[in-house]
Design a protein around this motif. Structure first.
Motif, PDB file in Angstrom:
ATOM      1  N   PRO A 283       9.864 -15.943 -44.500  1.00 40.87           N
ATOM      2  CA  PRO A 283      10.112 -14.738 -45.294  1.00 40.87           C
ATOM      3  C   PRO A 283      11.098 -15.007 -46.428  1.00 40.87           C
ATOM      4  O   PRO A 283      12.010 -15.827 -46.298  1.00 40.87           O
ATOM      5  CB  PRO A 283      10.727 -13.761 -44.272  1.00 40.87           C
ATOM      6  CG  PRO A 283      10.350 -14.289 -42.929  1.00 40.87           C
ATOM      7  CD  PRO A 283      10.252 -15.778 -43.088  1.00 40.87           C
ATOM      8  N   ASP A 284      10.884 -14.341 -47.526  1.00 40.09           N
ATOM      9  CA  ASP A 284      11.804 -14.329 -48.678  1.00 40.09           C
ATOM     10  C   ASP A 284      11.853 -15.650 -49.446  1.00 40.09           C
ATOM     11  O   ASP A 284      11.650 -15.684 -50.649  1.00 40.09           O
ATOM     12  CB  ASP A 284      13.239 -13.959 -48.255  1.00 40.09           C
ATOM     13  CG  ASP A 284      13.301 -12.620 -47.536  1.00 40.09           C
ATOM     14  OD1 ASP A 284      12.521 -11.733 -47.883  1.00 40.09           O
ATOM     15  OD2 ASP A 284      14.134 -12.486 -46.625  1.00 40.09           O
ATOM     16  N   VAL A 285      12.135 -16.751 -48.758  1.00 38.18           N
ATOM     17  CA  VAL A 285      12.389 -18.010 -49.447  1.00 38.18           C
ATOM     18  C   VAL A 285      11.129 -18.853 -49.614  1.00 38.18           C
ATOM     19  O   VAL A 285      11.115 -19.819 -50.378  1.00 38.18           O
ATOM     20  CB  VAL A 285      13.461 -18.840 -48.715  1.00 38.18           C
ATOM     21  CG1 VAL A 285      14.782 -18.098 -48.699  1.00 38.18           C
ATOM     22  CG2 VAL A 285      13.027 -19.172 -47.295  1.00 38.18           C
ATOM     23  N   GLY A 286      10.059 -18.515 -48.905  1.00 38.66           N
ATOM     24  CA  GLY A 286       8.849 -19.320 -48.982  1.00 38.66           C
ATOM     25  C   GLY A 286       8.983 -20.606 -48.186  1.00 38.66           C
ATOM     26  O   GLY A 286       9.909 -20.784 -47.402  1.00 38.66           O
ATOM     27  N   GLY A 287       8.075 -21.514 -48.389  1.00 37.80           N
ATOM     28  CA  GLY A 287       8.057 -22.762 -47.634  1.00 37.80           C
ATOM     29  C   GLY A 287       7.157 -22.625 -46.425  1.00 37.80           C
ATOM     30  O   GLY A 287       7.246 -21.642 -45.675  1.00 37.80           O
ATOM     31  N   ASN A 288       6.259 -23.579 -46.251  1.00 37.08           N
ATOM     32  CA  ASN A 288       5.304 -23.512 -45.152  1.00 37.08           C
ATOM     33  C   ASN A 288       5.992 -23.671 -43.802  1.00 37.08           C
ATOM     34  O   ASN A 288       6.891 -24.501 -43.640  1.00 37.08           O
ATOM     35  CB  ASN A 288       4.236 -24.593 -45.311  1.00 37.08           C
ATOM     36  CG  ASN A 288       3.337 -24.350 -46.503  1.00 37.08           C
ATOM     37  OD1 ASN A 288       3.142 -23.204 -46.915  1.00 37.08           O
ATOM     38  ND2 ASN A 288       2.787 -25.405 -47.068  1.00 37.08           N
ATOM     39  N   ILE A 289       5.551 -22.885 -42.822  1.00 35.04           N
ATOM     40  CA  ILE A 289       6.064 -23.011 -41.460  1.00 35.04           C
ATOM     41  C   ILE A 289       5.698 -24.379 -40.892  1.00 35.04           C
ATOM     42  O   ILE A 289       6.511 -25.060 -40.276  1.00 35.04           O
ATOM     43  CB  ILE A 289       5.507 -21.894 -40.561  1.00 35.04           C
ATOM     44  CG1 ILE A 289       5.964 -20.510 -41.048  1.00 35.04           C
ATOM     45  CG2 ILE A 289       5.887 -22.121 -39.105  1.00 35.04           C
ATOM     46  CD1 ILE A 289       7.444 -20.275 -40.935  1.00 35.04           C
ATOM     47  N   CYS A 290       4.460 -24.774 -41.085  1.00 33.42           N
ATOM     48  CA  CYS A 290       3.988 -26.074 -40.592  1.00 33.42           C
ATOM     49  C   CYS A 290       3.783 -27.011 -41.777  1.00 33.42           C
ATOM     50  O   CYS A 290       3.250 -26.600 -42.820  1.00 33.42           O
ATOM     51  CB  CYS A 290       2.674 -25.936 -39.823  1.00 33.42           C
ATOM     52  SG  CYS A 290       2.844 -25.075 -38.249  1.00 33.42           S
TER      53      CYS A 290
END
Length: 218
Positions: free
Chosen positions: A199-206
């Motif tokens: 959330p908010d900052v982005g970036g893939n979880i995996c």
């Protein structure tokens, strides 16, 4: 992460227990985060953030991750080590980065001596950390090796993630968040549905699978 979960699955298959247990019965990943409830009348300190930036989104949602640089490990409520080193060549080689660590145990509070939970100061240290990060103290925490405790801590971490990721900000009294991935019985890892990015900052979880040059990891 997937490599470790698949290794656990293979071990369960080797002993014929793949139907009795799942990889997350033995290994779980968590992170730390916080959420603050506000009345909307807060003062921005510093320069104003441009709209639609991670900083602006974090400020609006009152949500942020907690980053801790120090490293610590508690083993069986019997031994604790706290230090600065990473598990890589730079830290471990001994001729590069300068690191420091402290290890401690109490000889009279050991499983071998008591044949039960040691119950010494290291146990007390773990319980205090769990109370801080989980916001509660429960009887099941006295036996962290039990499946009941593993399932309870994971459930609390999942509840904290839902509160952290919710649209409406609410005050979080606990900060240990289950890393938002789904792990199947065979150890395959994928992000939770609807939460492919942070959330908010982005970036893939995996992340993605790729070959990394060895000289980039040392």
């Amino acid at each position: 992460m997937q490599m470790m979960y698949e290794t656990i699955h293979k071990a369960l298959v080797e002993v014929g227990l793949e139907d009795a247990f799942v990889p997350q019965d033995f290994l779980n990943f968590f992170c730390l985060g916080n959420r603050e409830a506000g009345d909307g009348n807060y003062t921005d300190i510093g320069s104003p953030h441009a709209p639609n930036t991670p900083q602006a989104h974090c400020q609006k949602s009152r949500r942020f991750m907690i980053y801790v640089h120090s490293k610590g490990m508690i083993v069986d409520d019997e031994y604790v080590i706290i230090g600065s080193a990473n598990i890589n060549q730079r830290s471990m080689e001994g001729t590069r980065d300068t690191e420091i660590a402290m290890g401690a145990y109490q000889p009279h509070y050991a499983w071998a001596r008591k044949s039960t939970n040691p119950g010494g100061q290291i146990y007390g240290y773990r319980m205090s950390l769990w109370a801080e990060h989980l916001g509660v103290i429960e009887d099941v925490f006295h036996q962290p090796e039990s499946l009941e405790c593993v399932h309870r801590v994971r459930t609390l971490g999942e509840m904290n993630w839902k509160q952290f990721a919710a649209e409406e900000p609410t005050e979080m009294r606990a900060h240990l968040i289950k890393y938002p991935v789904d792990v199947d019985r065979r150890g395959k890892v994928k992000p939770l549905q609807g939460h492919e990015t942070f959330p908010d900052v982005g970036g893939n979880i995996c992340g993605s699978f790729m070959a990394i040059q060895e000289n980039l990891t040392i």
